[in-house]
Design a protein around this motif. Structure first.
Motif, PDB file in Angstrom:
ATOM      1  N   ALA A  53     -38.400 119.242 -25.259  1.00 11.83           N
ATOM      2  CA  ALA A  53     -39.684 119.328 -24.165  1.00 11.83           C
ATOM      3  C   ALA A  53     -40.819 120.195 -24.484  1.00 11.83           C
ATOM      4  N   PHE A  54     -41.929 119.531 -24.402  1.00 13.96           N
ATOM      5  CA  PHE A  54     -43.005 120.173 -24.780  1.00 13.96           C
ATOM      6  C   PHE A  54     -43.430 121.561 -24.178  1.00 13.96           C
ATOM      7  N   THR A  55     -43.294 122.589 -24.962  1.00 13.73           N
ATOM      8  CA  THR A  55     -43.749 124.039 -24.578  1.00 13.73           C
ATOM      9  C   THR A  55     -44.391 124.693 -25.824  1.00 13.73           C
ATOM     10  N   PRO A  56     -45.349 125.656 -25.470  1.00 15.63           N
ATOM     11  CA  PRO A  56     -46.022 126.409 -26.521  1.00 15.63           C
ATOM     12  C   PRO A  56     -45.028 127.072 -27.400  1.00 15.63           C
ATOM     13  N   ALA A  57     -44.001 127.336 -26.992  1.00 18.72           N
ATOM     14  CA  ALA A  57     -42.790 128.193 -27.799  1.00 18.72           C
ATOM     15  C   ALA A  57     -42.343 127.104 -28.819  1.00 18.72           C
ATOM     16  N   LEU A  58     -42.013 125.958 -28.311  1.00 13.75           N
ATOM     17  CA  LEU A  58     -41.646 124.871 -29.529  1.00 13.75           C
ATOM     18  C   LEU A  58     -42.731 124.528 -30.414  1.00 13.75           C
ATOM     19  N   ASP A  59     -43.798 124.398 -30.053  1.00 13.42           N
ATOM     20  CA  ASP A  59     -44.965 124.047 -30.821  1.00 13.42           C
ATOM     21  C   ASP A  59     -45.307 125.170 -31.640  1.00 13.42           C
ATOM     22  N   ASP A  60     -45.381 126.647 -31.417  1.00 13.84           N
ATOM     23  CA  ASP A  60     -45.434 127.674 -32.619  1.00 13.84           C
ATOM     24  C   ASP A  60     -44.411 127.688 -33.545  1.00 13.84           C
ATOM     25  N   TRP A  61     -42.839 127.429 -32.895  1.00 17.12           N
ATOM     26  CA  TRP A  61     -41.867 127.111 -33.814  1.00 17.12           C
ATOM     27  C   TRP A  61     -41.653 126.229 -34.910  1.00 17.12           C
ATOM     28  N   LEU A  62     -42.193 125.365 -34.398  1.00 21.34           N
ATOM     29  CA  LEU A  62     -42.334 124.194 -35.478  1.00 21.34           C
ATOM     30  C   LEU A  62     -43.510 124.396 -36.522  1.00 21.34           C
ATOM     31  N   THR A  63     -44.576 124.878 -36.039  1.00 20.91           N
ATOM     32  CA  THR A  63     -45.563 125.152 -37.132  1.00 20.91           C
ATOM     33  C   THR A  63     -45.123 126.200 -38.011  1.00 20.91           C
ATOM     34  N   ALA A  64     -44.465 127.270 -37.585  1.00 19.26           N
ATOM     35  CA  ALA A  64     -43.776 128.014 -38.487  1.00 19.26           C
ATOM     36  C   ALA A  64     -42.719 127.772 -39.333  1.00 19.26           C
ATOM     37  N   LEU A  65     -41.941 126.767 -38.982  1.00 14.39           N
ATOM     38  CA  LEU A  65     -40.919 126.218 -39.658  1.00 14.39           C
ATOM     39  C   LEU A  65     -40.922 126.137 -41.072  1.00 14.39           C
ATOM     40  N   PRO A  66     -41.894 125.436 -41.759  1.00 15.17           N
ATOM     41  CA  PRO A  66     -41.843 125.481 -43.265  1.00 15.17           C
ATOM     42  C   PRO A  66     -41.703 126.742 -44.095  1.00 15.17           C
ATOM     43  N   ASP A  67     -42.096 127.833 -43.351  1.00 16.30           N
ATOM     44  CA  ASP A  67     -41.997 129.080 -44.051  1.00 16.30           C
ATOM     45  C   ASP A  67     -40.576 129.726 -43.839  1.00 16.30           C
ATOM     46  N   ARG A  68     -39.859 129.225 -42.912  1.00 18.06           N
ATOM     47  CA  ARG A  68     -38.854 129.848 -42.564  1.00 18.06           C
ATOM     48  C   ARG A  68     -37.781 129.643 -43.645  1.00 18.06           C
ATOM     49  N   GLU A  69     -36.777 130.746 -43.735  1.00 18.82           N
ATOM     50  CA  GLU A  69     -35.519 130.914 -44.729  1.00 18.82           C
ATOM     51  C   GLU A  69     -34.281 130.405 -44.158  1.00 18.82           C
ATOM     52  N   PHE A  70     -33.471 129.359 -44.652  1.00 17.29           N
ATOM     53  CA  PHE A  70     -32.107 129.239 -44.023  1.00 17.29           C
ATOM     54  C   PHE A  70     -31.079 129.498 -45.083  1.00 17.29           C
ATOM     55  N   ALA A  71     -30.128 130.014 -44.419  1.00 13.34           N
ATOM     56  CA  ALA A  71     -28.835 130.273 -45.114  1.00 13.34           C
ATOM     57  C   ALA A  71     -27.808 129.044 -45.082  1.00 13.34           C
ATOM     58  N   LEU A  72     -27.582 128.295 -46.037  1.00  8.74           N
ATOM     59  CA  LEU A  72     -26.625 127.347 -45.959  1.00  8.74           C
ATOM     60  C   LEU A  72     -25.679 127.504 -46.946  1.00  8.74           C
ATOM     61  N   PRO A  73     -24.485 127.724 -46.671  1.00  7.55           N
ATOM     62  CA  PRO A  73     -23.234 127.817 -47.704  1.00  7.55           C
ATOM     63  C   PRO A  73     -23.095 126.842 -48.828  1.00  7.55           C
ATOM     64  N   GLY A  74     -23.488 127.582 -49.954  1.00  7.14           N
ATOM     65  CA  GLY A  74     -23.310 126.370 -51.207  1.00  7.14           C
ATOM     66  C   GLY A  74     -24.651 125.706 -51.442  1.00  7.14           C
ATOM     67  N   HIS A  75     -25.691 125.933 -50.716  1.00  5.79           N
ATOM     68  CA  HIS A  75     -27.011 125.279 -50.915  1.00  5.79           C
ATOM     69  C   HIS A  75     -28.216 126.101 -50.645  1.00  5.79           C
ATOM     70  N   LEU A  76     -29.301 125.949 -51.078  1.00  4.59           N
ATOM     71  CA  LEU A  76     -30.626 126.287 -50.724  1.00  4.59           C
ATOM     72  C   LEU A  76     -31.480 125.317 -50.254  1.00  4.59           C
ATOM     73  N   VAL A  77     -32.492 125.667 -49.231  1.00  2.91           N
ATOM     74  CA  VAL A  77     -33.442 124.774 -48.536  1.00  2.91           C
ATOM     75  C   VAL A  77     -34.625 125.159 -49.673  1.00  2.91           C
ATOM     76  N   ALA A  78     -34.688 124.274 -50.805  1.00  4.69           N
ATOM     77  CA  ALA A  78     -35.800 124.437 -51.579  1.00  4.69           C
ATOM     78  C   ALA A  78     -37.166 123.845 -50.926  1.00  4.69           C
ATOM     79  N   ASP A  79     -37.382 123.057 -49.984  1.00  4.48           N
ATOM     80  CA  ASP A  79     -38.554 122.773 -49.544  1.00  4.48           C
ATOM     81  C   ASP A  79     -38.466 122.165 -48.242  1.00  4.48           C
ATOM     82  N   LEU A  80     -39.040 122.581 -47.201  1.00 10.92           N
ATOM     83  CA  LEU A  80     -39.175 121.762 -45.738  1.00 10.92           C
ATOM     84  C   LEU A  80     -40.515 121.610 -45.400  1.00 10.92           C
TER      85      LEU A  80
END
Length: 104
Positions: A53-80
């Motif tokens: 559902a469109f909310t300003p919070a979701l829009d802001d979250w998506l905008t910041a998503l490429p800079d976020r770090e993710f911990a995946l066991p056995g893997h690194l997120v090299a690019d998003l």
């Protein structure tokens, strides 16, 4: 003996968990991945569609998503990357592309 979840499952779970932790409601509505390798690394290329559902919070979250770090066991997120975002007054949908690299 099970090897555990694949990189696609881990990435999907991490995205949904990150959204929930930030109080943002969304879902992965489509996801696919293919194996990837270079001369020195192995991993996977991912394509995902995330919507909610469109909310300003979701829009802001998506905008910041490429800079976020993710911990995946056995893997690194090299690019998003966000390839496309479509918004209407009531829904937002984002097409994501990610590259994960095995950390083994």
């Amino acid at each position: 003996m099970s090897r555990g979840p694949d990189a696609g499952t881990l990435l999907t779970r991490a995205l949904v968990a990150a959204a929930a932790a930030d109080g943002v409601a969304c879902a992965i509505t489509d996801a696919d991945w293919i194996r990837w390798a270079s001369a020195t690394f192995t991993g996977a290329q991912h394509r995902l569609t995330l919507s909610g559902a469109f909310t300003p919070a979701l829009d802001d979250w998506l905008t910041a998503l490429p800079d976020r770090e993710f911990a995946l066991p056995g893997h690194l997120v090299a690019d998003l990357t966000i390839l496309a975002m479509r918004a209407s007054p009531d829904r937002i949908e984002a097409e994501l592309q990610a590259l994960t690299v095995e950390d083994r």
